[in-house]
Scaffold this active site. Structure first.
Site, PDB file in Angstrom:
ATOM      1  N   HIS A 102     -23.093  32.143  34.823  1.00 59.38           N
ATOM      2  CA  HIS A 102     -24.147  32.777  35.367  1.00 59.38           C
ATOM      3  C   HIS A 102     -23.960  34.005  35.866  1.00 59.38           C
ATOM      4  O   HIS A 102     -24.903  34.443  36.745  1.00 59.38           O
ATOM      5  CB  HIS A 102     -24.836  31.719  36.210  1.00 59.38           C
ATOM      6  CG  HIS A 102     -25.196  30.392  35.603  1.00 59.38           C
ATOM      7  ND1 HIS A 102     -25.399  29.235  36.279  1.00 59.38           N
ATOM      8  CD2 HIS A 102     -25.349  30.171  34.664  1.00 59.38           C
ATOM      9  CE1 HIS A 102     -25.854  28.362  35.514  1.00 59.38           C
ATOM     10  NE2 HIS A 102     -25.738  28.888  34.378  1.00 59.38           N
ATOM     11  N   ASN A 125     -18.948  14.699  44.221  1.00 57.71           N
ATOM     12  CA  ASN A 125     -20.142  14.955  44.707  1.00 57.71           C
ATOM     13  C   ASN A 125     -20.672  13.873  45.706  1.00 57.71           C
ATOM     14  O   ASN A 125     -20.472  12.748  45.289  1.00 57.71           O
ATOM     15  CB  ASN A 125     -21.047  15.073  43.600  1.00 57.71           C
ATOM     16  CG  ASN A 125     -22.693  15.557  43.903  1.00 57.71           C
ATOM     17  OD1 ASN A 125     -23.071  15.769  44.719  1.00 57.71           O
ATOM     18  ND2 ASN A 125     -23.100  16.480  42.783  1.00 57.71           N
TER      19      ASN A 125
HETATM   20  C1  BV8 Z   1     -31.309  29.946  28.809  1.00 59.44           C
HETATM   21  C2  BV8 Z   1     -28.066  32.526  38.709  1.00 59.44           C
HETATM   22  C3  BV8 Z   1     -31.910  30.505  26.734  1.00 59.44           C
HETATM   23  C4  BV8 Z   1     -29.035  33.215  39.622  1.00 59.44           C
HETATM   24  C5  BV8 Z   1     -28.992  30.460  37.877  1.00 59.44           C
HETATM   25  C6  BV8 Z   1     -36.083  22.578  30.118  1.00 59.44           C
HETATM   26  C7  BV8 Z   1     -35.014  21.797  29.589  1.00 59.44           C
HETATM   27  C8  BV8 Z   1     -33.820  22.466  29.496  1.00 59.44           C
HETATM   28  C9  BV8 Z   1     -33.448  23.661  29.699  1.00 59.44           C
HETATM   29  C10 BV8 Z   1     -34.667  24.471  30.339  1.00 59.44           C
HETATM   30  C11 BV8 Z   1     -35.911  23.883  30.010  1.00 59.44           C
HETATM   31  N1  BV8 Z   1     -36.797  24.846  30.920  1.00 59.44           N
HETATM   32  C12 BV8 Z   1     -35.941  25.991  30.993  1.00 59.44           C
HETATM   33  C13 BV8 Z   1     -34.894  25.725  30.492  1.00 59.44           C
HETATM   34  C14 BV8 Z   1     -33.841  26.531  30.586  1.00 59.44           C
HETATM   35  C15 BV8 Z   1     -33.307  26.962  32.190  1.00 59.44           C
HETATM   36  C16 BV8 Z   1     -33.039  25.568  32.481  1.00 59.44           C
HETATM   37  O1  BV8 Z   1     -31.971  25.073  32.731  1.00 59.44           O
HETATM   38  N2  BV8 Z   1     -33.825  25.020  33.494  1.00 59.44           N
HETATM   39  C17 BV8 Z   1     -33.733  23.862  34.258  1.00 59.44           C
HETATM   40  C18 BV8 Z   1     -33.606  24.154  35.780  1.00 59.44           C
HETATM   41  C19 BV8 Z   1     -34.923  22.926  33.856  1.00 59.44           C
HETATM   42  N3  BV8 Z   1     -31.986  27.549  31.620  1.00 59.44           N
HETATM   43  C20 BV8 Z   1     -32.050  29.037  31.632  1.00 59.44           C
HETATM   44  O2  BV8 Z   1     -33.119  29.591  31.761  1.00 59.44           O
HETATM   45  C21 BV8 Z   1     -30.728  29.279  31.328  1.00 59.44           C
HETATM   46  N4  BV8 Z   1     -31.050  30.426  30.370  1.00 59.44           N
HETATM   47  O3  BV8 Z   1     -31.472  28.791  28.700  1.00 59.44           O
HETATM   48  O4  BV8 Z   1     -31.308  30.768  27.834  1.00 59.44           O
HETATM   49  C22 BV8 Z   1     -33.234  31.067  26.746  1.00 59.44           C
HETATM   50  C23 BV8 Z   1     -33.223  32.214  26.379  1.00 59.44           C
HETATM   51  C24 BV8 Z   1     -34.617  32.749  26.511  1.00 59.44           C
HETATM   52  C25 BV8 Z   1     -35.790  31.909  26.844  1.00 59.44           C
HETATM   53  C26 BV8 Z   1     -35.574  30.473  27.283  1.00 59.44           C
HETATM   54  C27 BV8 Z   1     -33.936  30.020  27.106  1.00 59.44           C
HETATM   55  C28 BV8 Z   1     -30.016  30.486  32.404  1.00 59.44           C
HETATM   56  C29 BV8 Z   1     -29.779  29.257  33.557  1.00 59.44           C
HETATM   57  C30 BV8 Z   1     -29.177  30.120  34.633  1.00 59.44           C
HETATM   58  C31 BV8 Z   1     -30.004  30.413  35.523  1.00 59.44           C
HETATM   59  N5  BV8 Z   1     -29.287  31.002  36.758  1.00 59.44           N
HETATM   60  N6  BV8 Z   1     -28.364  31.167  38.854  1.00 59.44           N
HETATM   61  C32 BV8 Z   1     -28.874  33.127  40.737  1.00 59.44           C
HETATM   62  O5  BV8 Z   1     -27.635  32.581  41.271  1.00 59.44           O
HETATM   63  O6  BV8 Z   1     -29.455  33.661  41.624  1.00 59.44           O
HETATM   64  S1  BV8 Z   1     -29.127  28.887  37.761  1.00 59.44           S
HETATM   65  C33 BV8 Z   1     -28.669  28.130  39.470  1.00 59.44           C
HETATM   66  O7  BV8 Z   1     -28.259  26.695  39.378  1.00 59.44           O
HETATM   67  C34 BV8 Z   1     -27.140  28.594  39.974  1.00 59.44           C
HETATM   68  O8  BV8 Z   1     -26.511  29.726  39.096  1.00 59.44           O
HETATM   69  C35 BV8 Z   1     -26.413  27.149  39.961  1.00 59.44           C
HETATM   70  O9  BV8 Z   1     -25.054  27.496  39.626  1.00 59.44           O
HETATM   71  C36 BV8 Z   1     -26.968  26.471  38.969  1.00 59.44           C
HETATM   72  C37 BV8 Z   1     -26.606  25.143  39.043  1.00 59.44           C
HETATM   73  O10 BV8 Z   1     -27.206  24.618  40.223  1.00 59.44           O
HETATM   74  P1  BV8 Z   1     -25.785  23.721  41.022  1.00 59.44           P
HETATM   75  O11 BV8 Z   1     -24.619  24.705  41.064  1.00 59.44           O
HETATM   76  O12 BV8 Z   1     -25.807  22.461  40.440  1.00 59.44           O
HETATM   77  O13 BV8 Z   1     -26.409  23.748  42.450  1.00 59.44           O
HETATM   78  P2  BV8 Z   1     -27.560  22.477  43.040  1.00 59.44           P
HETATM   79  O14 BV8 Z   1     -27.957  23.346  44.500  1.00 59.44           O
HETATM   80  O15 BV8 Z   1     -28.552  22.112  41.759  1.00 59.44           O
HETATM   81  O16 BV8 Z   1     -26.556  21.273  43.196  1.00 59.44           O
HETATM   82  C38 BV8 Z   1     -25.323  21.287  44.253  1.00 59.44           C
HETATM   83  C39 BV8 Z   1     -24.921  19.981  44.143  1.00 59.44           C
HETATM   84  O17 BV8 Z   1     -23.615  20.129  45.064  1.00 59.44           O
HETATM   85  C40 BV8 Z   1     -25.744  18.808  44.560  1.00 59.44           C
HETATM   86  O18 BV8 Z   1     -25.376  17.960  43.587  1.00 59.44           O
HETATM   87  C41 BV8 Z   1     -25.054  18.292  45.798  1.00 59.44           C
HETATM   88  O19 BV8 Z   1     -25.332  16.958  46.046  1.00 59.44           O
HETATM   89  C42 BV8 Z   1     -23.733  18.816  45.696  1.00 59.44           C
HETATM   90  N7  BV8 Z   1     -22.805  18.962  46.834  1.00 59.44           N
HETATM   91  C43 BV8 Z   1     -23.485  19.379  48.151  1.00 59.44           C
HETATM   92  N8  BV8 Z   1     -22.388  19.580  49.273  1.00 59.44           N
HETATM   93  C44 BV8 Z   1     -21.369  19.029  48.221  1.00 59.44           C
HETATM   94  C45 BV8 Z   1     -21.681  19.031  47.103  1.00 59.44           C
HETATM   95  N9  BV8 Z   1     -20.682  18.519  46.085  1.00 59.44           N
HETATM   96  C46 BV8 Z   1     -19.499  18.490  46.687  1.00 59.44           C
HETATM   97  N10 BV8 Z   1     -19.163  18.776  48.047  1.00 59.44           N
HETATM   98  C47 BV8 Z   1     -19.949  19.214  48.813  1.00 59.44           C
HETATM   99  N11 BV8 Z   1     -19.763  19.451  50.041  1.00 59.44           N
END
Ligand code: BV8
Ligand code: ZN
Length: 247
Positions: free
Chosen positions: A119, A213
């Site tokens: 990303h 996690n």
């Molecule tokens: C794309 C950068 C093609 C910016 C980010 C429907 C179905 C499937 C996909 C889609 C859909 N609708 C839209 C999409 C596509 C979309 C998507 O996936 N949406 C999802 C949310 C439904 N994806 C995209 O758009 C991607 N591009 O598909 O391109 C395309 C092209 C044109 C048109 C359409 C499609 C681009 C995705 C990238 C987005 N950018 N970030 C920024 O950072 O500002 S995403 C963002 O989420 C971050 O990058 C992050 O890395 C990423 C994932 O999140 P996590 O890292 O998992 O973080 P989260 O908070 O969610 O979870 C943290 C976890 O840690 C938790 O489980 C927690 O329990 C745990 N935790 C907490 N403390 C601890 C721990 N674990 C261990 N130890 C601890 N101490």
């Protein structure tokens, strides 16, 4: 055999391992995650901030959100989980690939190399029009700078929602997931695509899956071993037990 012993054996005898991380690996460093309570998406929805339309609509608002995050990351140090992952690479070298969704750069700081950053990188800035890299220092700047080449707005070099990932980085990540015998998933809710699909690709390829996690994620139902606790409380100990020489 208990799960700690099972994991240590998998880590010791793996020939090809992938570590796949999300925001949770940096939580202990004080970098907010996205979807946890109090996380980045608590106040705003992703589409209001992490996409091109939002930036074009409200460049200052989105820019300042990234400046706020960069400031937190600047102050954040690597934590014991980052260090443990660097130690694994030291011991597994050629049979190791780190793939991260994080944009905070903390894995590099901990000593990992050859990292596939799906990303992008929050420290990089580029022009939204001509994509020229902007090399000016943006610390303390509240407004997005103007591109030196074309006068366009400068934006953070991260992959926003709706934007495609770098094809080469994505393909190399898929290839690593398809060819590994051990896939370790750390600190991700596994909700963002196509990143999260790497987990099921590894599973289908016959790899053993291990998750760290404190909460269940979208991946938890298909992993072989689940350490349901903060990664910093478990992984460092297990890595030291697996590679005791340079404690
Ligand atoms: C794309 C950068 C093609 C910016 C980010 C429907 C179905 C499937 C996909 C889609 C859909 N609708 C839209 C999409 C596509 C979309 C998507 O996936 N949406 C999802 C949310 C439904 N994806 C995209 O758009 C991607 N591009 O598909 O391109 C395309 C092209 C044109 C048109 C359409 C499609 C681009 C995705 C990238 C987005 N950018 N970030 C920024 O950072 O500002 S995403 C963002 O989420 C971050 O990058 C992050 O890395 C990423 C994932 O999140 P996590 O890292 O998992 O973080 P989260 O908070 O969610 O979870 C943290 C976890 O840690 C938790 O489980 C927690 O329990 C745990 N935790 C907490 N403390 C601890 C721990 N674990 C261990 N130890 C601890 N101490
Ligand atoms: Zn430009």
């Amino acid at each position: 055999m208990n799960k700690e012993k099972a994991f240590i054996d998998l880590l010791k005898y793996s020939n090809k391992l992938v570590v796949f991380t999300g925001a949770g690996v940096s939580a202990a460093s004080g970098v907010p995650t996205f979807r946890d309570p109090g996380g980045l998406w608590d106040k705003y929805q992703p589409h209001q901030l992490a996409n091109e339309e939002a930036f074009r609509d409200r460049p200052s608002f989105v820019w300042q959100w990234y400046q706020w995050r960069r400031d937190i990351i600047q102050k954040a140090g690597v934590n014991s989980a980052h260090k443990a992952i660097a130690k694994i690479q030291q011991h597994k070298s050629s049979g190791f690939q780190l793939v991260t969704q994080n944009v905070d750069g903390l894995h590099f700081e901990a000593g990992n190399s050859g990292i596939l950053c799906l990303h992008g990188d929050i420290q990089i800035n580029k022009c939204i029009e001509c994509e020229s890299l902007y090399d000016g220092n943006v610390t303390g700047i509240d407004e997005p700078p103007e591109c030196h080449e074309c006068g366009g707005l400068v934006r953070p070099g991260v992959v926003w929602f709706g934007e495609s990932l770098d094809p080469s980085i994505l393909n190399r990540s898929i290839e690593a997931a398809e060819n590994c015998d051990l896939f370790i998933v750390i600190g991700t809710s596994a909700q963002v695509q196509p990143a999260a699909s790497l987990i099921s690709i590894a599973k289908r390829a016959g790899a053993k899956l291990v998750e760290f996690n404190p909460s269940a994620s979208e991946a938890s139902s298909i992993v072989d071993i689940f350490f349901q606790e903060p990664v910093e409380d478990s992984l460092p100990k297990l890595v030291d037990l697996c590679f005791p020489d340079d404690r």
